[in-house]
Design an enzyme around this catalytic site. Structure first.
Site, PDB file in Angstrom:
ATOM      1  N   ILE A   1       0.868  -1.167   0.000  1.00 28.93           N
ATOM      2  CA  ILE A   1       0.000   0.000   0.000  1.00 28.93           C
ATOM      3  C   ILE A   1       0.912   1.227   0.000  1.00 28.93           C
ATOM      4  O   ILE A   1       2.067   1.156   0.421  1.00 28.93           O
ATOM      5  CB  ILE A   1      -0.982   0.039   1.197  1.00 28.93           C
ATOM      6  CG1 ILE A   1      -0.241  -0.027   2.535  1.00 28.93           C
ATOM      7  CG2 ILE A   1      -1.998  -1.076   1.107  1.00 28.93           C
ATOM      8  CD1 ILE A   1      -1.179   0.084   3.742  1.00 28.93           C
ATOM      9  N   ASP A   2       0.397   2.339  -0.506  1.00 28.68           N
ATOM     10  CA  ASP A   2       1.207   3.545  -0.644  1.00 28.68           C
ATOM     11  C   ASP A   2       1.761   4.012   0.702  1.00 28.68           C
ATOM     12  O   ASP A   2       1.153   3.779   1.754  1.00 28.68           O
ATOM     13  CB  ASP A   2       0.391   4.677  -1.256  1.00 28.68           C
ATOM     14  CG  ASP A   2      -0.029   4.390  -2.687  1.00 28.68           C
ATOM     15  OD1 ASP A   2       0.596   3.516  -3.314  1.00 28.68           O
ATOM     16  OD2 ASP A   2      -0.980   5.035  -3.160  1.00 28.68           O
ATOM     17  N   ARG A   3       2.878   4.689   0.640  1.00 30.00           N
ATOM     18  CA  ARG A   3       3.538   5.184   1.849  1.00 30.00           C
ATOM     19  C   ARG A   3       2.604   6.023   2.715  1.00 30.00           C
ATOM     20  O   ARG A   3       2.560   5.872   3.935  1.00 30.00           O
ATOM     21  CB  ARG A   3       4.761   6.009   1.451  1.00 30.00           C
ATOM     22  CG  ARG A   3       5.525   6.606   2.624  1.00 30.00           C
ATOM     23  CD  ARG A   3       6.793   7.299   2.141  1.00 30.00           C
ATOM     24  NE  ARG A   3       7.576   7.814   3.234  1.00 30.00           N
ATOM     25  CZ  ARG A   3       8.814   8.281   3.116  1.00 30.00           C
ATOM     26  NH1 ARG A   3       9.403   8.275   1.930  1.00 30.00           N
ATOM     27  NH2 ARG A   3       9.475   8.734   4.159  1.00 30.00           N
TER      28      ARG A   3
ATOM     29  N   ARG B   1      -6.658   6.558  -5.712  1.00 26.04           N
ATOM     30  CA  ARG B   1      -6.360   7.999  -5.717  1.00 26.04           C
ATOM     31  C   ARG B   1      -6.635   8.599  -7.097  1.00 26.04           C
ATOM     32  O   ARG B   1      -7.232   9.676  -7.218  1.00 26.04           O
ATOM     33  CB  ARG B   1      -4.913   8.223  -5.294  1.00 26.04           C
ATOM     34  CG  ARG B   1      -4.626   7.760  -3.864  1.00 26.04           C
ATOM     35  CD  ARG B   1      -3.135   7.607  -3.595  1.00 26.04           C
ATOM     36  NE  ARG B   1      -2.431   8.876  -3.738  1.00 26.04           N
ATOM     37  CZ  ARG B   1      -1.113   8.996  -3.637  1.00 26.04           C
ATOM     38  NH1 ARG B   1      -0.362   7.917  -3.420  1.00 26.04           N
ATOM     39  NH2 ARG B   1      -0.540  10.173  -3.778  1.00 26.04           N
TER      40      ARG B   1
END
Length: 345
Positions: free
Chosen positions: A147-149, A253
């Site tokens: 998952i994104d930072r 996003r």
């Protein structure tokens, strides 16, 4: 000098099945250099079920490996850690994130701002921290997705090779269901919808960026997401549940921005209308959280896990008057969006 005066016979474990023979030696005898291994294989001193083998031979559960006496240097052992003997600093941080564990998997609630893997300018990340939780064989827990930072929430980690294979297969077959919570700008026209586009990566001075593109464009991938509105704060902010059917980079996003309702605090994809005012008291951080996951558990059965919100989203929910229990009350049986959507269409 050699250690031991006799040949050792090692039995292949279930979790070592389908591993290359050279990888097996690297795990069990990290001090044995590749050249020495090749020499032992060529001379027949290392055998698999009594037969000669090559370094790229795939081993199977129950097979017997003949290991000749090795020099002291070749028998150097890496520090082995298990769930009770740990690197204290990373152990504490991992323990704080841990939501669930069994013999096959760990489930973590990753905080926003912590990268999953290393990269330019990244000094601490989950993959590196997991070194602290190597098992008795010296195996480090394996990442099976990312998952994104700046996205918080559920991260699944396999404890064994067999669990990693099973989970990877489940992700590929889309047998794993994930729900995200997001706060977005304004209120979508439809209370529930499916978003289907093609996405392609672009690299510019700001780094990697994902753009919606036309079907057939070079390196384009199809991406499908579902969303539904859980609650709204007037007409300025909506709380969405979002479900990615595919697993493309930055998918949710990009899709939120594509329908004209970017996620609050998204520095890469948030382009607010000049008349839109960022609400006071809400932190300008990404408001995207991996809330829930349902997976076929390699240990058996189905695992359904929920992760609590990060502090900055708790603060925003309080300011906006959103109640975490609303989603559970509003959507009976905690149904996933793709399922409820398909029933209505």
């Amino acid at each position: 000098m050699v250690i031991g005066k006799t040949v050792e016979l090692k039995k292949i474990g279930e979790d070592e099945a389908d591993m290359r023979l050279d990888r097996w030696f690297k795990m069990h005898y990290p001090g044995l250099v590749f050249g020495s291994l090749q020499k032992l294989l060529r001379s027949g001193q290392i055998r698999l079920d009594g037969a000669r083998a090559r370094s790229d031979t795939r081993i199977h559960s129950g097979q017997i490996i003949r290991v000749p006496p090795l020099s002291v240097d070749e028998e150097i052992k890496v520090p082995l850690r298990n769930h009770t003997i740990r690197d204290s600093k990373n152990d504490d941080l991992l323990s704080q994130m841990l939501l669930y564990e069994d013999s096959k998997i760990f489930v973590f609630n990753k905080p926003a701002g912590l990268a999953v893997q290393g990269g330019s300018g990244v000094s601490r990340h989950m993959d590196g921290m997991l070194e602290a939780w190597r098992n008795k064989k010296g195996e480090k827990p394996r990442l099976v997705h990312r998952i994104d930072r700046d996205t918080s929430g559920i991260l699944i980690v396999a404890r064994t090779r067999s669990a990693a294979r099973a989970l990877t297969a489940s992700f590929r077959a889309r047998d794993i269901k994930k729900l995200y919570w997001a706060l977005v700008q304004d209120v979508p026209r439809k209370k529930q919808d499916k978003i289907s586009t093609w996405l392609a990566k672009e690299i510019d001075s700001q780094g990697d960026r994902i753009n919606v593109c036309a079907h057939g464009e070079l390196n384009a991938d199809h991406a499908v997401s579902y969303y539904r509105i859980v609650d709204t704060a007037g007409r300025s902010i909506s709380w969405l549940e979002m479900e990615p059917y595919t697993g493309r980079t930055h998918q949710l996003r990009v899709h939120a921005a594509y329908i004209g309702h970017p996620i609050i605090g998204d520095a890469k994809y948030f382009y607010a209308d000049k008349n839109w005012v960022f609400p006071g008291g809400i932190q300008n951080r990404l408001h995207l959280h991996a809330r829930r996951i349902r997976i076929p558990n390699p240990s058996g059965g189905t695992l359904d896990v929920i992760a609590s919100l990060p502090p900055h989203m708790v603060q925003s929910f309080n300011l906006l008057g959103f109640d975490e229990t609303t989603a559970d009350k509003k959507f009976k049986e905690k149904m996933f969006i793709s399922r409820s959507f398909s029933q209505k269409i």
